[in-house]
Design an enzyme around this catalytic site. Structure first.
Site, short mmCIF file in Angstrom:
data_model
loop_
_atom_site.label_atom_id
_atom_site.label_comp_id
_atom_site.label_asym_id
_atom_site.label_seq_id
_atom_site.Cartn_x
_atom_site.Cartn_y
_atom_site.Cartn_z
N GLU A 111 -19.49 5.35 -1.08
CA GLU A 111 -19.27 5.26 0.37
C GLU A 111 -20.07 6.35 1.08
O GLU A 111 -19.53 7.09 1.91
CB GLU A 111 -17.78 5.39 0.71
CG GLU A 111 -16.91 4.31 0.10
CD GLU A 111 -15.45 4.42 0.52
OE1 GLU A 111 -15.16 5.11 1.52
OE2 GLU A 111 -14.59 3.80 -0.14
N GLU A 123 -8.55 5.94 -4.40
CA GLU A 123 -7.91 7.06 -3.70
C GLU A 123 -6.45 7.25 -4.11
O GLU A 123 -5.54 7.18 -3.29
CB GLU A 123 -8.03 6.85 -2.19
CG GLU A 123 -9.47 6.74 -1.72
CD GLU A 123 -9.63 6.40 -0.24
OE1 GLU A 123 -8.59 6.24 0.44
OE2 GLU A 123 -10.77 6.29 0.22
#
Length: 419
Positions: free
Chosen positions: A258, A140
């Site tokens: 995820e 991220e």
């Protein structure tokens, strides 16, 4: 294209090998893993019943391991790592650099001190876990939303970012020096439906700068469509096209890292699983799928319909939600009652018979030697395909006669293997 990934993930779901003596997870025997995260404390006793890959949610982050600078405590990270070793499951380390995993003391360091701290952190992980197979190296870090360098000097310490994400490239090079054989992953969110081009640009930029990126982790938490109308699942055809575009433009194998449908409405969660999971499992350049938690309320992922709780789990109060029921049906899951059974009952033997199954229904087949010892399990769409897989697998070393038994209905077929 990375040879590391392609050696691990054959190009089709049918290309399976005979698994270990004891089946592990719903996807046991498939060409790609199906896993889940786990939270702090012991790994749940039923984890291996459903999943053959494990990702620690926060137990292995820098913040957790080095709460005080210079003092490394890997005890929480050891739990899922050791579980994977003991159960021959795939372990994915999460994560070396991630904004949510930064230790609080990092904000007080200069750039030079931050570089020393990052190096010490990488070295400590490498010393503890020298044989890591999958590593989320950086997670991220796109400019559009990243907090990885917020209130600290990480970006400056690793070479800066002059519109080239040099700090990410540096981190990957550092990881490759320590783990020459590992699958090194860049991981990010909102990169399938909403910010696809930004993610593609990042991967291509760091690869062009020499970053040894082996895989691109797509978190898959942007697969709910929200707006003025009813909430619905991202269209599977659009999903397939998006994955193809990402793969073709980056030439990098993909992981769904995820996946979660954080919704209290059972029907929406189930429909999304039924539309998305087959796309993931049957797309050759998707290496595997990790769910972000499977037990209701035991994950940090917030609920879309009720942000005050977590609702992405598939099992609630000990009962399967409809999405879990569907998942078991898709993988033709049955409790593995034959794992410790060393004989094939005469009543189930029907040598030479064949099954006529729908072409899109994946079935499980157990493999036995002539002494009735169960050797493992494979998955195929028909008995004939199971026979072909068994004949061609390199896991059977000794020629002779073996038996395939359908887990679904007990039908058995004799297979002669020549070596």
């Amino acid at each position: 294209m990375s040879s590391r990934i392609l050696k691990i993930a054959p190009v089709a779901l049918l290309c399976v090998a005979v698994s270990s003596v004891f089946a592990l997870g719903l996807a046991d025997g498939a060409a790609k893993f199906l896993g889940s995260t786990t939270v702090e404390g012991p790994v749940p006793s039923d984890f291996g019943t459903y999943w053959n890959q494990i990702t620690p949610e926060r137990q292995c982050t820098w913040r957790t391991v080095e709460q005080t600078r210079g003092t490394f405590d890997f005890s929480e990270c050891d739990i899922p790592y050791n579980w994977a070793k003991e159960n021959k499951a795939t372990f994915k380390f999460h994560a070396l650099l991630w904004a949510s995993g930064n230790p609080s003391w990092l904000r007080d360091l200069s750039a030079d001190e931050a570089k020393e701290a990052i190096t010490a952190w990488f070295d400590a992980v490498a010393e503890r876990y020298p044989d890591l197979e999958y590593i989320n190296v950086v997670s991220e870090a796109r400019r559009i939303h990243s907090q990885i360098g917020s209130n600290n000097k990480i970006i400056e310490a690793l070479g800066g970012d002059n519109e080239d994400y040099k700090f990410i490239t540096t981190a990957f090079k550092m990881a490759r020096e320590r783990w020459p054989q590992a699958i090194l992953i860049y991981n990010d969110y909102n990169t399938i439906q909403w910010e696809r081009n930004e993610g593609i640009d990042l991967i291509n930029t760091i690869k062009n700068n020499g970053a040894p990126v082996d895989a691109y982790g797509l978190e898959g938490n942007d697969l709910i469509v929200m707006g003025t109308g009813p909430m619905k699942c991202y269209n599977p055809d659009l999903l397939k096209n998006a994955l193809q575009e990402i793969y073709e433009k980056t030439e990098t194998p993909l992981l769904i890292s995820e996946y979660n449908i954080s919704n209290e409405i059972d029907s929406i969660q189930k429909n999304c699983f039924a539309e998305h999971i087959p796309v993931f499992m049957e797309t050759e350049y998707v290496v595997g799928v990790t769910l972000w938690g499977y037990l209701y309320g035991q994950s940090l992922m917030q609920c879309i319909t009720n942000p005050g709780i977590n609702c992405c789990g598939l099992i609630r109060d000990g009962e399967d939600r409809p999405a879990m029921t569907w998942l078991k049906e898709y993988f033709n899951f049955q409790e593995d009652t034959t794992a410790r059974d060393t004989t094939i009952a005469d009543s189930t033997i029907a040598i030479g018979s064949s099954l006529h199954l729908q072409a899109n229904t994946l079935q499980a087949y157990d493999v036995f030697d002539l002494n009735g010892v169960r050797l493992g399990r494979l998955r195929a769409y028909t008995m004939d395909e199971a026979v072909s897989i068994l004949k061609n697998t390199s896991d059977i070393k000794v020629q002779g006669i073996y038996m395939l038994r359908s887990v679904k209905n007990g039908t058995v077929k004799q297979v002669r293997i020549a070596r």
